[in-house]
Design an enzyme around this catalytic site. Sequence first.
Site, PDB file in Angstrom:
ATOM      1  N   ASP A  56       1.501   2.768   3.347  1.00  0.00           N
ATOM      2  CA  ASP A  56       0.691   3.919   3.336  1.00  0.00           C
ATOM      3  C   ASP A  56       1.579   5.198   3.313  1.00  0.00           C
ATOM      4  O   ASP A  56       0.974   6.304   3.630  1.00  0.00           O
ATOM      5  CB  ASP A  56      -0.182   4.331   4.416  1.00  0.00           C
ATOM      6  CG  ASP A  56      -1.395   5.001   3.927  1.00  0.00           C
ATOM      7  OD1 ASP A  56      -1.780   5.245   2.880  1.00  0.00           O
ATOM      8  OD2 ASP A  56      -2.186   5.575   4.988  1.00  0.00           O
TER       9      ASP A  56
ATOM     10  N   LYS B  64      -9.873  -0.276  -5.155  1.00  0.00           N
ATOM     11  CA  LYS B  64      -9.684   0.486  -3.840  1.00  0.00           C
ATOM     12  C   LYS B  64     -11.144   1.143  -3.460  1.00  0.00           C
ATOM     13  O   LYS B  64     -11.507   1.797  -4.285  1.00  0.00           O
ATOM     14  CB  LYS B  64      -8.746   1.416  -3.965  1.00  0.00           C
ATOM     15  CG  LYS B  64      -8.381   2.375  -2.736  1.00  0.00           C
ATOM     16  CD  LYS B  64      -7.917   1.516  -1.352  1.00  0.00           C
ATOM     17  CE  LYS B  64      -7.756   2.108  -0.169  1.00  0.00           C
ATOM     18  NZ  LYS B  64      -6.746   2.772  -0.159  1.00  0.00           N
TER      19      LYS B  64
ATOM     20  N   HIS C 170       0.998  -1.249   0.053  1.00  0.00           N
ATOM     21  CA  HIS C 170      -0.150   0.056   0.190  1.00  0.00           C
ATOM     22  C   HIS C 170       1.063   1.221   0.014  1.00  0.00           C
ATOM     23  O   HIS C 170       1.441   1.612   1.165  1.00  0.00           O
ATOM     24  CB  HIS C 170      -0.749   0.041   1.316  1.00  0.00           C
ATOM     25  CG  HIS C 170      -1.770   1.074   1.344  1.00  0.00           C
ATOM     26  ND1 HIS C 170      -3.093   0.837   1.637  1.00  0.00           N
ATOM     27  CD2 HIS C 170      -1.651   2.458   1.006  1.00  0.00           C
ATOM     28  CE1 HIS C 170      -3.718   2.285   1.769  1.00  0.00           C
ATOM     29  NE2 HIS C 170      -2.810   3.203   1.403  1.00  0.00           N
TER      30      HIS C 170
ATOM     31  N   HIS D 181     -10.478   1.326   2.428  1.00  0.00           N
ATOM     32  CA  HIS D 181     -10.140   2.534   3.318  1.00  0.00           C
ATOM     33  C   HIS D 181     -11.286   2.427   4.354  1.00  0.00           C
ATOM     34  O   HIS D 181     -12.423   2.724   4.117  1.00  0.00           O
ATOM     35  CB  HIS D 181      -9.889   3.998   2.904  1.00  0.00           C
ATOM     36  CG  HIS D 181      -9.641   4.804   3.882  1.00  0.00           C
ATOM     37  ND1 HIS D 181      -8.411   5.427   3.747  1.00  0.00           N
ATOM     38  CD2 HIS D 181     -10.497   5.508   4.824  1.00  0.00           C
ATOM     39  CE1 HIS D 181      -8.345   6.423   5.053  1.00  0.00           C
ATOM     40  NE2 HIS D 181      -9.567   6.460   5.358  1.00  0.00           N
TER      41      HIS D 181
ATOM     42  N   HIS E 293      -4.331  -0.183   6.548  1.00  0.00           N
ATOM     43  CA  HIS E 293      -3.681   0.614   7.546  1.00  0.00           C
ATOM     44  C   HIS E 293      -4.608   0.733   8.627  1.00  0.00           C
ATOM     45  O   HIS E 293      -5.237   1.471   9.218  1.00  0.00           O
ATOM     46  CB  HIS E 293      -3.502   2.005   7.041  1.00  0.00           C
ATOM     47  CG  HIS E 293      -4.704   2.598   5.984  1.00  0.00           C
ATOM     48  ND1 HIS E 293      -5.973   2.646   6.545  1.00  0.00           N
ATOM     49  CD2 HIS E 293      -4.595   3.160   4.860  1.00  0.00           C
ATOM     50  CE1 HIS E 293      -6.519   3.042   5.303  1.00  0.00           C
ATOM     51  NE2 HIS E 293      -5.639   3.476   4.567  1.00  0.00           N
TER      52      HIS E 293
HETATM   53  O1  DOR Z   1      -2.879   9.915   5.706  1.00  0.00           O
HETATM   54  C1  DOR Z   1      -3.429   9.436   4.383  1.00  0.00           C
HETATM   55  N1  DOR Z   1      -3.084   9.977   3.114  1.00  0.00           N
HETATM   56  N2  DOR Z   1      -4.482   8.653   4.395  1.00  0.00           N
HETATM   57  C2  DOR Z   1      -5.082   8.461   3.381  1.00  0.00           C
HETATM   58  O2  DOR Z   1      -5.923   7.646   3.348  1.00  0.00           O
HETATM   59  C3  DOR Z   1      -4.523   8.982   1.989  1.00  0.00           C
HETATM   60  C4  DOR Z   1      -3.270   9.569   2.094  1.00  0.00           C
HETATM   61  C5  DOR Z   1      -2.949  10.321   0.860  1.00  0.00           C
HETATM   62  O3  DOR Z   1      -3.136   9.768  -0.087  1.00  0.00           O
HETATM   63  O4  DOR Z   1      -2.545  11.645   1.109  1.00  0.00           O
HETATM   64 ZN    ZN Z   2      -3.097   5.181   1.666  1.00  0.00          ZN
END
Ligand code: DOR
Ligand code: ZN
Length: 340
Positions: free
Chosen positions: A247, A99, A15, A136, A174
Amino acid sequence: MASQTLTIRRPDDWHVHLRDGEMLRRVARYTARQFCRAIVMPNLVPPVTSVDAAAAYRDRIREAAGEGFEPLMTCYLTDEADPAEIARGFEERIWIAAKLYPAGATTNSASGVTEIKRIYPALERMQSIGMVLCVHGEVTDPEIDVFDREAVFIDRVLSGVVHDFPDLKVVFEHITTSEAAQFVQGAGDNIAATVTPQHLIINRNAIFAGGLRPHAYCLPVAKREKHRLAVRAAATSGSPKFFLGTDSAPHSREAKESACGCAGIFNAPFALESYAQVFEEEDALDRFEGFASEHGARFYGLPLNAGTTTLERNQVIVPDEMEGLVPFHAGETLRWRIAG
Ligand code: DOR
Ligand code: ZN
């Protein structure tokens, strides 16, 4: 004496956000240096909803990351998700998963799903072809406290999906709570989860340590200490249901240090070092390879990587800034580093 090196099969990141354009060129090499493959999230502007867009994005990533790195693409699900297009991209091996962003849950999720039933035809098709749903897992209901959004998502959305599509492969992305860890542990083999370094290392106090700390803010937001401990126990348990997904989500310094700062932690440069430290603290270094290099590939039905990566017990100071971005652990000293 404890071993000074740790050699594992080459790992993957299940991820990551690599962005596009100039930002992609800034960040891609960090992920490519650490990982053999990575599942790349589709939350661009506009989102990656078509097979053609995913194929073109994959080419741009390959060019930015260089040889030896394999981006694995995902389809962004909207209310209009077309089961035929999703299946075509999967069969043509352009993308390997789709997703689910609940509309409004996070960065660039405005085109996400407003009501889970709208994507039931897509989920039906994905179940039948064995395509993974990445989730998510947060509700967006403003009545729900930000820190409860993941737990409430399980009750309001995820339990129903798992019930209605008993064979659908689902990755709860996450995870940040004991509820999520327990849900995954108690579900069938077709339900797994990714775990980020930050959710293993910080709790919500880090966001308010002596002042507001935008670089500790991501979504789902870090939770109380008891949740961090539950997620740590799950990730280091050796269960094949839990695997590495950083992430890593870069945003410019200006976008983070703002009156309305963006969510996301840029952890790609030292991700393995960060995870290794956690596994060592949990006395679980013997389970690190499974988490980093085996469980995810098996879940996705992909071959394990050839070759190895060696970490050595050697201090590394994380810079305050890299490529104009503030990395996770900025200014800290980590205990492991990638050899070579
Ligand atoms: O903290 C995050 N940033 N969580 C997410 O779900 C998306 C990601 C982003 O794309 O910036
Ligand atoms: Zn993410």
